[in-house]
Design an enzyme around this catalytic site. Structure first.
Site, PDB file in Angstrom:
ATOM      1  N   ASP A 402       0.838  -1.199   0.000  1.00 17.95           N
ATOM      2  CA  ASP A 402       0.000   0.000   0.000  1.00 17.95           C
ATOM      3  C   ASP A 402       0.875   1.250   0.000  1.00 17.95           C
ATOM      4  O   ASP A 402       2.044   1.221   0.377  1.00 17.95           O
ATOM      5  CB  ASP A 402      -0.910  -0.025   1.221  1.00 17.95           C
ATOM      6  CG  ASP A 402      -2.238   0.676   0.983  1.00 17.95           C
ATOM      7  OD1 ASP A 402      -2.320   1.488   0.056  1.00 17.95           O
ATOM      8  OD2 ASP A 402      -3.194   0.394   1.729  1.00 17.95           O
ATOM      9  N   GLU A 405       3.341   5.256  -3.620  1.00 14.30           N
ATOM     10  CA  GLU A 405       3.614   6.398  -4.518  1.00 14.30           C
ATOM     11  C   GLU A 405       5.018   7.005  -4.352  1.00 14.30           C
ATOM     12  O   GLU A 405       5.606   7.332  -5.391  1.00 14.30           O
ATOM     13  CB  GLU A 405       2.545   7.492  -4.321  1.00 14.30           C
ATOM     14  CG  GLU A 405       1.173   7.094  -4.772  1.00 14.30           C
ATOM     15  CD  GLU A 405       0.435   6.201  -3.752  1.00 14.30           C
ATOM     16  OE1 GLU A 405      -0.540   5.551  -4.148  1.00 14.30           O
ATOM     17  OE2 GLU A 405       0.864   6.154  -2.576  1.00 14.30           O
ATOM     18  N   ASP A 487      -8.352   4.452  -3.440  1.00 10.64           N
ATOM     19  CA  ASP A 487      -9.460   4.558  -2.484  1.00 10.64           C
ATOM     20  C   ASP A 487     -10.581   5.423  -3.062  1.00 10.64           C
ATOM     21  O   ASP A 487     -10.726   6.606  -2.721  1.00 10.64           O
ATOM     22  CB  ASP A 487      -8.949   5.139  -1.165  1.00 10.64           C
ATOM     23  CG  ASP A 487      -7.892   4.257  -0.526  1.00 10.64           C
ATOM     24  OD1 ASP A 487      -7.887   3.047  -0.807  1.00 10.64           O
ATOM     25  OD2 ASP A 487      -7.066   4.779   0.244  1.00 10.64           O
TER      26      ASP A 487
END
Length: 805
Positions: A402, A405, A487
Site C-alpha cells: 500500500d 507512490e 481509495d
C-alpha cells in the site's frame, strides 16, 4: 528597440554511424537514433557534449545491435530497418516514421520539435535542518516537509517533445486516470502518482505504434488549446522509444520486449479475493474463512489490511502477538481450508518501531520522512529481510504494498485541488525525498524489493510472487504486480469512470488491474475524497444494487477483489439469506451467480493469463485492440474484451433503487450496447446472434450484465467450485457456424517451473461438419454450440434457478 536574439541552429551539419546508432549534430544539440530492433527506434536529444550513460530501471533490454541501413542526402537523413523507415529533415532535425508500405505513422512538429530548458535542482541539506509536520489522513499519518535548508544539486532539463497526431487517430494509455476520460486526444493529462492515479509513460496509437517516454520523471501529456506536446519535469536529456507493432497488440509486445515479460501470478490469485478495512485478528480471519467454506461461496484468499502490527508501531513488518499469537498455526488453519493470505506492508515506518531503527542505523531512511530508501539495493535487501523474518517465514502467500507512490499531497487538502496544483505539489514533495529525475519511479523499486527478495530467499520456492500495489512504473509487470485503482468513493459516476481507468491502464502495457468492488468509501464525511452516497451502507438497497453491478463487472476483471471501509464486505451481508422477499435476495442471488460464473470460467481466465506471459497478450482489452478500423469502437470506454472472446458491457447506472432505498419504478432494464463491425456476436444470456456494426438495446436486468461472445470463439469452462482447482475437468462452448481453433494454457498453478518449459499449450480444433472438438491427440471433448452461456453458468444449486430466469 529590443533586440531579437537569434536561436542556435537546429540544422544538422554532421551525421556519424556509431555502433547501432546514428548521431546527428547541430549547433543546438545532438540527436541520436538508436535501432533497438527492427520495430523499435530510440530517439535521444541533448544539448550537452555527450549522452547520459544511465540505464533507466524500467528498461531491461539494452540497445543491442540491429540491422539497418541509412542514407544522407542534401536535405534528409533516411534510416531503414526491415519494418520501419525513418526520415529526418536536416534543416530542422524533425523526424517522421513510416511503416513498411510507406504509410506515415507519426511525425514531429516541423520546427523546434524537441526543446530543453536547463534548471538547477536542490536537495535537502540534512535531517537536523529539516522541519516536518505529521498530518492525519484516511491514508494514515503523513509526514510533510514544511521548512528545510536546501543545497544545490545537479543541473537537469525540463524537456518538451512536440509530435503531430493524425486526424482520426486515437490514443490510449499513460496509466490510470481517475477522471474517466476516453480517447486522450483533446485532453491534458498529468502523469504522476497519486492515491487514485497511476502513472505509466506509455502511449498506444490506433495506428499500431506506441511511444514509451524513457523517463522516471513526472510528465504532462497535452493535446488542447495550449498545444500538442509531452513534457517531463526533470531529465538529463529528452529520450523516447518509437515502437511499431503493426497493431496495438504488437505495440504491447514491443513494450514488454524492452521492459520485461509479465510474470505469471499464482492461479489462486484469479479467484475471488475477500478484503475489507480491516480484519483484526487470527480468530476473525479463520472465522470468515469457515463462513465462506460452509456457504460454498467461492473465495481463494483473505486480505489482511493495515495494523497487523502492535498498536503505535505503524509499518512494522510483524504480527501483533496479542491478536495473532501463533502466525504459523493461523496460516496452517487457512491453508487447510485452501484459503491463502495476502498481507499489507507499507514503505513508511513509525520512528518507535524496530524496523525503522534498523533502516535509520543503516542510513536507509529518505530525508525528511519515515520512508525507506527503495532506490538503494541495500535498502531493498534490508526491507525484504524484515518482511521475511516478520511475515513470510510463516507462509504468508501474497503482498499488498500500500501507499507505494510514496507521497500523496492531494490528501492533505480540505477541497480537491486542480490537477495542475496536484502535479506541482507532487513534484515538490518527491524532489524533497528522491534524486532529481526519479519522482515517478519509487513504486518500481519497491516492487523489486519484494520480488527479488522472495525469489532469492529459498523459503517456499513453490510460491509465485504476487504483489497488489497502488502505483506502478515502466517495467513493473515483471515483478508480479497487480495494480488497483486506489481509495475511490461509492457512486454510479465513480463506477462508470473506473471502467475507462482500467482500460487506459491495461493499454499501457501492464496486464493485471483491479478495483475496490463496491468502492472504498461508502459514506460521506468532511473530507473531499470521502464522498460515498450511502450512509446506511449495506442496509441501503441502493448501495446493494451498486455493489452488485460492481461485483458483476469485477468478475470480468483480471483480478477479482472486494475491499473497502464504512461497512463489512462479506458477500452474505448484501441480502437476507432467510428472507423470501424479492428485495432481500435479488442482489445477493446475482452476486452469488457472478461468483460462480468466475469459477466456471477459470480455464478461460487462466489460459488468458498464460497468454499474457507466453505471447505478451492482454486480458482487459479496449475494443480498439481488436477493431482498430471501427471508428465507433475506438471511442467506446464502457465496453471491452475480456480475453480474446468475451465482450463485457458493465451496467453503470441505477435501475432499481436510489440512495436511501428509494425505488426507481420506471427505469428501463436495458443498456445500449455497440457490437463492433468485423465480427458477429452471440448474446451470452440468450444465445441469439447479431451482426456486428450496430447498436442494440441489451437486456440488463439485475441477474447479469450484458456479455457478448465473438463469433468463431471457443470458450473452455469447468464445473463451478468454491475455490480454484489446480487442474479442472474441461468442457467447451463453441460459437459460430464455421470451423474454429483455440489454444489453452495450463501449468502447475504455482511455482516457476513454467519459466523452464513446464507448461502445456494445448491446441483444440472444432470441425463444424462433424460437430466434434478434438485436441491434437484426437481426444474428443464435451461441447455445446451457440448455447446461452449465462444459463449454463447458473446451472447447479437449486437456489441458483431464480438468478437464471
Amino acid at each position: 528597440m529590443l533586440y531579437a536574439f537569434p536561436d542556435k541552429s537546429s540544422e544538422i551539419y554532421k551525421v556519424s554511424h556509431e555502433k547501432n546508432a546514428l548521431i546527428l549534430k547541430a549547433q543546438k544539440g545532438l540527436t541520436r537514433l538508436s535501432v533497438s530492433d527492427e520495430n523499435c527506434i530510440r530517439v535521444t536529444y541533448t544539448q550537452k557534449e555527450s549522452f547520459s550513460e544511465r540505464q533507466k530501471p524500467g528498461i531491461c533490454r539494452g540497445d543491442a545491435p540491429a540491422a539497418f541501413r541509412y542514407e544522407e542526402t542534401d536535405t534528409q537523413v533516411l534510416l531503414w530497418t526491415n519494418r520501419l523507415k525513418v526520415v529526418v529533415e536536416k534543416s530542422t532535425g524533425s523526424i517522421r516514421f513510416y511503416d513498411p508500405d510507406g504509410k506515415l505513422l507519426l511525425q514531429e512538429r516541423e520546427t523546434a520539435s524537441k526543446t530543453l530548458e536547463e534548471y538547477q535542482t536542490y536537495e535537502l541539506a540534512g535531517d537536523g535542518q529539516i522541519v516536518t509536520e505529521k498530518i492525519q489522513t484516511a491514508d494514515g499519518v503523513k509526514e510533510v516537509v514544511r521548512d528545510a535548508l536546501r543545497i544545490p544539486g545537479k543541473k537537469m532539463y525540463h524537456t518538451r517533445w512536440h509530435p503531430k497526431w493524425q486526424d482520426g487517430e486515437a490514443l490510449y494509455g499513460l496509466g490510470q486516470h481517475e477522471e474517466g476520460i476516453g480517447n486522450l486526444r483533446g485532453h491534458m493529462v498529468y502523469v504522476h502518482q497519486a492515491n487514485r492515479k497511476i502513472a505509466i509513460p506509455m502511449l498506444v496509437s490506433s495506428l499500431g505504434y506506441g511511444i514509451l517516454m524513457n523517463t522516471d520523471s513526472p510528465m504532462i501529456f497535452c493535446d488542447n488549446e495550449f498545444g500538442t506536446y509531452l513534457y517531463t519535469e526533470s531529465d538529463e536529456e529528452l529520450d523516447y522509444y518509437f515502437m511499431y507493432g503493426g497493431n496495438m497488440d504488437g505495440v504491447v509486445r514491443a513494450y514488454r520486449k524492452l521492459t520485461g515479460k509479465a510474470a505469471m501470478l499464482p492461479k489462486w490469485a484469479f479467484g475471488y479475493l475477500q478484503s475489507q478495512e480491516r480484519y483484526e485478528s487470527a480468530e476473525e480471519l479463520i472465522r470468515i474463512a469457515d463462513a465462506y467454506r460452509s456457504r460454498g461461496i467461492g473465495v481463494d484468499a483473505l486480505v489482511l489490511d493495515w495494523c497487523s502490527w502492535e498498536d503505535g508501531m505503524w509499518g512494522q513488518k510483524s504480527f501483533d502477538p496479542g491478536r495473532f499469537p501463533d502466525p504459523a498455526k493461523m496460516m496452517e488453519a487457512l491453508h487447510d481450508k485452501e484459503i491463502h493470505l495476502m498481507m499489507s506492508v507499507w514503505p513508511n515506518m513509525d520512528e518507535k518501531c524496530e524496523n525503522y531503527r534498523q533502516m535509520q542505523q543503516n542510513g536507509m531512511i529518505l530525508p525528511g520522512s519515515p520512508i525507506y530508501n527503495a532506490l538503494s539495493e541495500q535498502g531493498r535487501k534490508l526491507y525484504w529481510e524484515q518482511a521475511q523474518n516478520g511475515i513470510f517465514q510463516y507462509g504468508v502467500d501474497g503482498w499488498w504494498c500500500d501507499s507505494s507512490e510514496p507521497v500523496t499531497p492531494e490528501w492533505s487538502h480540505v477541497e480537491r485541488v486542480e490537477p495542475s496544483v496536484m502535479f506541482a505539489e507532487y513534484c515538490r514533495d518527491t524532489a524533497n525525498l528522491l534524486p532529481a529525475g526519479e519522482g515517478n519511479a519509487y513504486a518500481l523499486y519497491h516492487a523489486q524489493a519484494l520480488y527479488e527478495g522472495q525469489r532469492s530467499s529459498g523459503l517456499f520456492p513453490e510460491k509465485r510472487v504476487v504483489n497488489l500495489t497502488r502505483s506502478a512504473w515502466t517495467g513493473q509487470q515483471r515483478y508480479g504486480a497487480i495494480l488497483w485503482s486506489g481509495d475511490v468513493d461509492a457512486s454510479w459516476d465513480t463506477l462508470r469512470r473506473q471502467v475507462a481507468a482500467g482500460l487506459h491502464f491495461c493499454a499501457s502495457g501492464l496486464p493485471y488491474w483491479t478495483t475496490d468492488i463496491g468502492a472504498f468509501f461508502v459514506k460521506t464525511s468532511a473530507f473531499w475524497y470521502w464522498k460515498g452516497q450511502y450512509q446506511e451502507t449495506t442496509a441501503d438497497l441502493g448501495y446493494r444494487e451498486l455493489f452488485t453491478r460492481w461485483y458483476q463487472w469485477g468478475a470480468f476483471l483480471p483480478v477479482f477483489r472486494g475491499h473497502g471501509t464504512d461497512c463489512r464486505r462479506e458477500l452474505w451481508l448484501f441480502g437476507d439469506e432467510k428472507s423470501a422477499a424479492k428485495e432481500d435476495h435479488m442482489f445477493y442471488d446475482a452476486i452469488l451467480a457472478a461468483n460462480r460464473l468466475r469459477y466456471r470460467l477459470m480455464p478461460y481466465i487462466y489460459s488468458a493469463a498464460g497468454k499474457v506471459w507466453l505471447e505478451d497478450a492482454g486480458m482487459m482489452r479496449h475494443l480498439a485492440f481488436d477493431f482498430p478500423e471501427d471508428e465507433t469502437a475506438r471511442e467506446i470506454f464502457d465496453q471491452y474484451l475480456f480475453g480474446e472472446s468475451l465482450m463485457v458491457c458493465p451496467v453503470t447506472g441505477a435501475m432499481y433503487f436510489g440512495p436511501a432505498s428509494t425505488p426507481i419504478p420506471s427505469e428501463s432494464k436495458t443498456r445500449r450496447v455497440y457490437l463492433p463491425a468485423g465480427s458477429g456476436w452471440y448474446d451470452a444470456r440468450t444465445g441469439v446472434f447479431y451482426e456486428g456494426g450496430q447498436w442494440i438495446e441489451a437486456d440488463a436486468a439485475i441477474q447479469s450484465i450484458p456479455v457478448f461472445v465473438k463469433e468463431g470463439s471457443i470458450i473452455p469452462v469447468t464445473e463451478s467450485s468454491d475455490r480454484v482447482q489446480p487442474r479442472e475437468a474441461l468442457s467447451f462452448m463453441v460459437y459460430g457456424t464455421a470451423d474454429a481453433e483455440y489454444t489453452l494454457y495450463r501449468d502447475a498453478g504455482d511455482g516457476y517451473a513454467y519459466e523452464t518449459g513446464d507448461y502445456e499449450y494445448l491446441h483444440f480444433t472444432w470441425d463444424s461438419a462433424s460437430k466434434c472438438l478434438t485436441d491434437d491427440a484426437g481426444v474428443r471433448y464435451p461441447v455445446r454450440v451457440n448455447a446461452a452461456l449465462y444459463a449454463d453458468w447458473c446451472v447447479g444449486k437449486e437456489e441458483d434457478k431464480r438468478s437464471c430466469e
